[in-house]
Write an enzyme that holds these catalytic residues in place. Structure first.
Site, mmCIF file in Angstrom:
data_model
loop_
_atom_site.group_PDB
_atom_site.id
_atom_site.type_symbol
_atom_site.label_atom_id
_atom_site.label_comp_id
_atom_site.label_asym_id
_atom_site.label_seq_id
_atom_site.Cartn_x
_atom_site.Cartn_y
_atom_site.Cartn_z
ATOM 1 N N SER A 266 0.841 -1.206 0.000
ATOM 2 C CA SER A 266 0.000 0.000 0.000
ATOM 3 C C SER A 266 0.870 1.248 0.000
ATOM 4 C CB SER A 266 -0.883 0.011 1.239
ATOM 5 O OG SER A 266 -0.072 0.258 2.374
ATOM 6 N N LYS A 267 0.225 2.371 -0.242
ATOM 7 C CA LYS A 267 0.953 3.644 -0.254
ATOM 8 C C LYS A 267 1.569 3.910 1.115
ATOM 9 C CE LYS A 267 0.646 8.535 -1.248
ATOM 10 N NZ LYS A 267 0.756 9.048 0.132
ATOM 11 N N ARG A 268 0.887 3.439 2.154
ATOM 12 C CA ARG A 268 1.411 3.606 3.506
ATOM 13 C C ARG A 268 2.788 2.950 3.668
ATOM 14 N NH1 ARG A 268 0.369 4.446 8.854
ATOM 15 N NH2 ARG A 268 1.033 2.578 9.927
#
Ligand code: GLU
Length: 516
Positions: A266-268
């Site tokens: 994920s972008k996280r």
């Protein structure tokens, strides 16, 4: 496989920047199309207007272009099936939804949001396993199956909002052979009566996707694993529309996993790890949130494509370096893995390093010259060429050649304190003084080889081993305790500059150590 010409499509929704998984999907489509001498289409799936993000389509085009994924038919290229943006094809889809109704494979549904909620609650309270609009529940709702034809007609004429739902037949087996996952079998009772046409007249993803794949003559649907649950529904749609004999083959690609392998990337993860998962930098138009891009971080497009291609596929040999032509030759669905692929940025860095090593020195010189200028460093081409030669094999990124070489232009003001304390002892001071004198008296070419010999001779004369004072010498010349080949650094700096730096170090280092 039949002998029909291969036609594949990349069908992104413009809801934001394309992440690594999407780029890899586009890449595999492209590799397969080129290998088979077929065509690669780009279709923009923008029927969900609530999720439309300005700039996303341009981003997708630019990213594919940067990576070298060439599109044969698409919104920019045009083609025999234009338009290639679904919002511009809106009127085409209704016909197919209505044909399904006429054939008894779909129906009008007039349920309000409240009625749908009430149904969901009822089913949940009754602990029904599948809370969905299906063969059983549809008979309790307001639709053209429960209303009389006259009632339905009256509602349609009065302009009451409605959707068109697919009428999934119970007790059907849905089977298809995925090129990566082999046979997938699902029972139709597990599939709900999906909406095909929304109340705003727009098709849903499912209807538009199948109609377009059919009309555009798509032979292979290559997409991410997140679409696998929709595939049985798609197979049924082909069946209900009477298109099963020309249904494309499916290939569902493995997920990209977090660096530790636990869960979806994920972008996280990218934000936490400080690495890019998007091909290009992206600024969210609403929140202003920024995401890093491979391009801006200094990854070469060929290295990025190579890295992405190997996320979930390998050639079955030891070979890891593949340019686009090699990938086109070697790619096969048989060697695409079923299991998710761990996203390891170290591997991307390694690929970049390999491609950088292969790069022509002159091309690197041209790229970094402006970077020096931006730092206000005036440096000549032949000097840059020497620097490139010195550092090319030691760095992962072109820009690192600049950051690793700024010390060449600015003489050190402070010296690495740890190394200074450990290595700047009496023996080192004597040795550096002797070297300073030896260099000052040096005549001839100040080349790395000659410098080395001069150092040997000077140290020999005072009885000091080279190994004992080399770090002190590096400290005096560069300010750091480690770095690239010191002899070459001194060659690039030239005799006068080296002598000056040794004098400075002899002057300044004792004070720096005392102050510590
Ligand atoms: N529009 C879908 C997406 O955003 C396409 C999925 C497919 O390839 O069928 O990925």
């Amino acid at each position: 496989m039949n002998n029909q010409r291969v036609r594949v499509r990349f069908a992104p929704s413009p809801t934001g920047p394309l992440h690594a998984g999407g780029v890899r999907t586009a890449l595999y489509n492209y590799l397969f199309a080129r290998q088979q001498g077929g065509e690669m289409l780009l279709r923009i799936e923008d029927t969900d207007q609530n999720r439309y993000v300005p700039g996303a389509e341009e981003y997708i085009l630019e990213a594919l272009d940067w990576l070298g994924v060439q599109i044969d038919e698409g919104p920019q290229q045009g083609g025999p099936h234009a338009p290639y943006r679904q919002s511009e094809r809106k009127e085409m889809y209704r016909e197919y939804a209505e044909k399904l109704i006429a054939d008894g494979k779909a129906y009008y549904a007039f349920d309000t949001a409240e009625e749908l909620d009430a149904m969901r609650k009822r089913l949940e309270e009754a602990k029904v396993a599948a809370v969905q609009y299906n063969a059983i529940t549809r008979m309790e709702m307001t639709n053209s199956l429960t209303l009389t034809p006259e009632q339905t007609q009256a509602k349609l004429e009065s302009g009451e909002p409605y959707v068109i739902r697919m009428k999934i037949m119970p007790k059907e087996d849905v089977r298809f052979k995925d090129l990566i996952r082999d046979w997938v079998v699902v029972h139709s009772s597990q599939i709900d009566d999906k909406v095909l046409l929304k109340s705003d007249g727009m098709p849903t993803y499912h209807l538009a996707n199948i109609v377009d794949d059919h009309l555009m003559g798509i032979t292979h649907v290559i997409r991410g694993e997140e679409w696998l649950p929709s595939a049985p529904l798609h197979v049924l749609l082909y069946r209900y529309l009477g298109w099963e004999s020309t249904m494309p083959q499916f290939a569902h690609l493995p997920l990209l996993l977090k660096p530790d392998g636990n869960g979806k990337l994920s972008k996280r993860d990218a934000d936490l790890g400080g690495f890019p998962i998007f091909p290009l930098e992206w600024t969210d138009p609403v929140t202003g949130d920024k995401a890093k891009g491979f391009r801006e971080e200094g990854y070469l497009p060929a290295a990025t494509a190579n890295f992405l291609a190997l996320l979930g596929w390998n050639a079955g040999t030891e070979q890891e370096i593949f340019d686009m032509e090699d990938l086109i030759k070697a790619f096969s669905f048989e060697r695409v893995h079923k299991a998710g692929a761990r996203f390891d940025i170290q591997k991307a860095n390694w690929f970049n390093q390999q491609y950088l090593k292969q790069m022509d020195d002159a091309a690197i010189v041209a790229q970094i010259k402006p970077l020096y200028q931006a730092k206000g460093i005036d440096v000549k081409d032949d000097q840059i060429a020497q620097i490139v030669h010195l550092l090319k094999d030691r760095v992962h990124f072109v820009k690192e050649i600049v950051s690793e070489s700024v010390f060449l232009f600015n003489e050190p003001e402070v010296y690495d304190q740890d190394v200074a304390v450990k290595k700047w002892n009496e023996e080192a001071v004597n040795a550096i003084s002797a070297l300073k004198d030896a260099f000052a008296d040096f005549s001839g070419d100040f080349t790395s080889q000659n410098i080395k010999e001069a150092i040997f001779a000077a140290l020999d004369a005072i009885g000091v081993k080279m190994g004992k004072v080399m770090q002190a010498l590096r400290l005096a010349v560069t300010g750091a305790g480690a770095g690239p080949d010191l002899m070459i650094i001194m060659e690039i700096l030239g005799k006068d500059e080296v002598v000056k730096r040794l004098e400075n170090a002899l002057d300044r280092l004792p004070a720096q150590i005392r102050l510590a």
